[in-house]
Design a protein around this motif. Structure first.
Motif, PDB file in Angstrom:
ATOM      1  N   THR A 103     -65.875 -17.093  52.402  1.00  0.00           N
ATOM      2  CA  THR A 103     -67.201 -16.701  52.883  1.00  0.00           C
ATOM      3  C   THR A 103     -68.032 -16.085  51.766  1.00  0.00           C
ATOM      4  OG1 THR A 103     -66.406 -14.539  53.555  1.00  0.00           O
ATOM      5  CG2 THR A 103     -66.368 -16.269  55.217  1.00  0.00           C
ATOM      6  N   ARG A 104     -69.348 -16.102  51.988  1.00  0.00           N
ATOM      7  CA  ARG A 104     -70.295 -15.541  51.034  1.00  0.00           C
ATOM      8  C   ARG A 104     -70.157 -14.031  50.883  1.00  0.00           C
ATOM      9  NH1 ARG A 104     -75.240 -16.937  53.496  1.00  0.00           N
ATOM     10  NH2 ARG A 104     -74.420 -18.955  54.037  1.00  0.00           N
ATOM     11  N   GLU A 105     -69.564 -13.386  51.887  1.00  0.00           N
ATOM     12  CA  GLU A 105     -69.435 -11.931  51.859  1.00  0.00           C
ATOM     13  C   GLU A 105     -68.565 -11.439  50.704  1.00  0.00           C
ATOM     14  OE1 GLU A 105     -71.376 -12.678  55.546  1.00  0.00           O
ATOM     15  OE2 GLU A 105     -69.664 -13.663  54.633  1.00  0.00           O
ATOM     16  N   LEU A 106     -67.737 -12.293  50.145  1.00  0.00           N
ATOM     17  CA  LEU A 106     -66.919 -11.884  48.993  1.00  0.00           C
ATOM     18  C   LEU A 106     -67.785 -11.570  47.777  1.00  0.00           C
ATOM     19  CD1 LEU A 106     -63.942 -14.385  49.200  1.00  0.00           C
ATOM     20  CD2 LEU A 106     -63.912 -11.968  49.737  1.00  0.00           C
ATOM     21  N   ARG A 107     -68.977 -12.139  47.717  1.00  0.00           N
ATOM     22  CA  ARG A 107     -69.884 -11.862  46.600  1.00  0.00           C
ATOM     23  C   ARG A 107     -70.297 -10.391  46.579  1.00  0.00           C
ATOM     24  NH1 ARG A 107     -74.019 -16.341  46.196  1.00  0.00           N
ATOM     25  NH2 ARG A 107     -72.146 -17.312  45.427  1.00  0.00           N
ATOM     26  N   ASN A 108     -70.515  -9.811  47.762  1.00  0.00           N
ATOM     27  CA  ASN A 108     -70.887  -8.400  47.838  1.00  0.00           C
ATOM     28  C   ASN A 108     -69.767  -7.486  47.365  1.00  0.00           C
ATOM     29  OD1 ASN A 108     -73.078  -9.527  49.087  1.00  0.00           O
ATOM     30  ND2 ASN A 108     -72.421  -8.981  51.145  1.00  0.00           N
ATOM     31  N   GLU A 109     -68.516  -7.962  47.463  1.00  0.00           N
ATOM     32  CA  GLU A 109     -67.364  -7.153  47.075  1.00  0.00           C
ATOM     33  C   GLU A 109     -66.958  -7.401  45.621  1.00  0.00           C
ATOM     34  OE1 GLU A 109     -66.238  -5.010  49.270  1.00  0.00           O
ATOM     35  OE2 GLU A 109     -67.467  -5.751  50.917  1.00  0.00           O
ATOM     36  N   GLN A 110     -67.772  -8.106  44.850  1.00  0.00           N
ATOM     37  CA  GLN A 110     -67.533  -8.378  43.431  1.00  0.00           C
ATOM     38  C   GLN A 110     -66.286  -9.228  43.189  1.00  0.00           C
ATOM     39  OE1 GLN A 110     -68.586  -4.975  44.225  1.00  0.00           O
ATOM     40  NE2 GLN A 110     -70.593  -5.829  43.810  1.00  0.00           N
ATOM     41  N   PHE A 111     -66.079 -10.248  44.018  1.00  0.00           N
ATOM     42  CA  PHE A 111     -65.007 -11.209  43.796  1.00  0.00           C
ATOM     43  C   PHE A 111     -65.611 -12.549  43.381  1.00  0.00           C
ATOM     44  CE2 PHE A 111     -62.890  -8.231  46.754  1.00  0.00           C
ATOM     45  CZ  PHE A 111     -61.854  -7.855  45.926  1.00  0.00           C
ATOM     46  N   MET A 112     -66.440 -12.524  42.348  1.00  0.00           N
ATOM     47  CA  MET A 112     -67.143 -13.731  41.913  1.00  0.00           C
ATOM     48  C   MET A 112     -66.176 -14.792  41.401  1.00  0.00           C
ATOM     49  SD  MET A 112     -70.186 -13.242  42.713  1.00  0.00           S
ATOM     50  CE  MET A 112     -70.929 -14.637  41.926  1.00  0.00           C
ATOM     51  N   ARG A 113     -65.049 -14.382  40.819  1.00  0.00           N
ATOM     52  CA  ARG A 113     -64.084 -15.346  40.309  1.00  0.00           C
ATOM     53  C   ARG A 113     -63.509 -16.189  41.445  1.00  0.00           C
ATOM     54  NH1 ARG A 113     -60.362 -15.730  35.915  1.00  0.00           N
ATOM     55  NH2 ARG A 113     -59.839 -17.941  35.984  1.00  0.00           N
ATOM     56  N   ILE A 114     -63.251 -15.565  42.567  1.00  0.00           N
ATOM     57  CA  ILE A 114     -62.727 -16.297  43.725  1.00  0.00           C
ATOM     58  C   ILE A 114     -63.780 -17.250  44.263  1.00  0.00           C
ATOM     59  CG2 ILE A 114     -61.924 -16.025  46.108  1.00  0.00           C
ATOM     60  CD1 ILE A 114     -60.576 -13.429  45.211  1.00  0.00           C
ATOM     61  N   ILE A 115     -65.027 -16.802  44.302  1.00  0.00           N
ATOM     62  CA  ILE A 115     -66.105 -17.666  44.802  1.00  0.00           C
ATOM     63  C   ILE A 115     -66.287 -18.880  43.897  1.00  0.00           C
ATOM     64  CG2 ILE A 115     -68.618 -17.741  45.113  1.00  0.00           C
ATOM     65  CD1 ILE A 115     -68.454 -15.302  46.655  1.00  0.00           C
ATOM     66  N   SER A 116     -66.191 -18.668  42.580  1.00  0.00           N
ATOM     67  CA  SER A 116     -66.385 -19.795  41.661  1.00  0.00           C
ATOM     68  C   SER A 116     -65.215 -20.774  41.717  1.00  0.00           C
ATOM     69  CB  SER A 116     -66.563 -19.277  40.228  1.00  0.00           C
ATOM     70  OG  SER A 116     -65.393 -18.652  39.771  1.00  0.00           O
ATOM     71  N   LEU A 117     -64.011 -20.322  42.049  1.00  0.00           N
ATOM     72  CA  LEU A 117     -62.853 -21.217  42.122  1.00  0.00           C
ATOM     73  C   LEU A 117     -62.754 -21.930  43.466  1.00  0.00           C
ATOM     74  CD1 LEU A 117     -60.122 -18.965  40.463  1.00  0.00           C
ATOM     75  CD2 LEU A 117     -61.160 -21.017  39.486  1.00  0.00           C
ATOM     76  N   ALA A 118     -63.370 -21.393  44.491  1.00  0.00           N
ATOM     77  CA  ALA A 118     -63.230 -21.965  45.838  1.00  0.00           C
ATOM     78  C   ALA A 118     -63.939 -23.301  45.940  1.00  0.00           C
ATOM     79  CB  ALA A 118     -63.786 -20.993  46.865  1.00  0.00           C
ATOM     80  N   PRO A 119     -63.357 -24.249  46.680  1.00  0.00           N
ATOM     81  CA  PRO A 119     -63.995 -25.562  46.841  1.00  0.00           C
ATOM     82  C   PRO A 119     -65.238 -25.514  47.735  1.00  0.00           C
ATOM     83  CG  PRO A 119     -62.009 -25.458  48.145  1.00  0.00           C
ATOM     84  CD  PRO A 119     -62.060 -24.195  47.348  1.00  0.00           C
ATOM     85  N   GLU A 120     -65.301 -24.522  48.634  1.00  0.00           N
ATOM     86  CA  GLU A 120     -66.427 -24.443  49.561  1.00  0.00           C
ATOM     87  C   GLU A 120     -66.712 -22.988  49.893  1.00  0.00           C
ATOM     88  OE1 GLU A 120     -67.740 -26.527  53.774  1.00  0.00           O
ATOM     89  OE2 GLU A 120     -65.648 -26.543  53.151  1.00  0.00           O
ATOM     90  N   VAL A 121     -67.980 -22.618  49.856  1.00  0.00           N
ATOM     91  CA  VAL A 121     -68.394 -21.260  50.219  1.00  0.00           C
ATOM     92  C   VAL A 121     -69.289 -21.353  51.437  1.00  0.00           C
ATOM     93  CG1 VAL A 121     -69.585 -19.184  49.457  1.00  0.00           C
ATOM     94  CG2 VAL A 121     -68.265 -20.521  47.809  1.00  0.00           C
ATOM     95  N   LEU A 122     -68.868 -20.704  52.526  1.00  0.00           N
ATOM     96  CA  LEU A 122     -69.629 -20.775  53.783  1.00  0.00           C
ATOM     97  C   LEU A 122     -70.480 -19.549  53.974  1.00  0.00           C
ATOM     98  CD1 LEU A 122     -66.801 -22.063  56.122  1.00  0.00           C
ATOM     99  CD2 LEU A 122     -68.531 -23.389  54.966  1.00  0.00           C
TER     100      LEU A 122
END
Length: 122
Positions: A103-122
Motif C-alpha cells: 500500500t501507499r501508506e508505507l511511503r509515510n513510514e519512510q519505507f521507500m525501498r520496499i515501495i520501489s521493489l514492489a511490483p504493484e503499489v495500491l
C-alpha cells in the motif's frame, strides 16, 4: 490487526516463508499493529540456503493485513492474507525482491525501498 502469536506470510525473498509475531513495537501497552508498523517476529518456516533460518528473531514491517486500511477519502483496501517484509537493524529489507502488492501508506513510514521493489503499489 496483528498481535502477539499472529502468523504472517513473508513477502520477500529472504528465505523465510512463515513468521510469528512475538512483539508489537511502539510502547509497552501497544497491543495491535497495522500496515506500516514494525514488529518483532520469530521465523517458523524457512527454505534451505536462505538468508535467514528457522528460529531466528528479526524485525519486520507489515505490508498487508486482512483487516485492511482506511483512506482519507473513505475507501478501504483489504487483502486476503497477512504479510510482512523482514528488516535488518538499519530498517532496510533483508531480501532483494518483494512479492505481491503493497500500500501507499508505507511511503509515510519512510519505507521507500520496499515501495520501489514492489511490483504493484495500491
Amino acid at each position: 490487526m496483528i498481535q502477539m502469536q499472529s502468523i504472517l506470510d513473508v513477502a520477500d525473498n529472504s528465505g523465510a516463508r512463515r513468521v510469528m509475531c512475538i512483539k508489537v513495537l511502539g510502547g509497552s501497552k501497544r497491543r495491535y499493529a497495522g500496515i506500516g508498523d514494525i514488529i518483532v517476529v520469530s521465523i517458523k518456516e524457512a527454505i534451505p540456503r536462505g538468508k535467514v533460518k528457522k528460529g531466528d528473531v528479526v524485525k519486520a514491517v507489515i505490508v498487508r493485513t486482512r483487516k485492511g486500511i482506511r483512506r482519507p477519502d473513505g475507501s478501504t483496501i483489504r487483502f486476503d492474507r497477512n504479510a510482512a517484509v523482514l528488516l535488518n537493524n538499519q530498517r532496510e529489507p533483508i531480501g532483494t525482491r518483494i512479492f505481491g502488492p503493497v500500500t501507499r501508506e508505507l511511503r509515510n513510514e519512510q519505507f521507500m525501498r520496499i515501495i520501489s521493489l514492489a511490483p504493484e503499489v495500491l
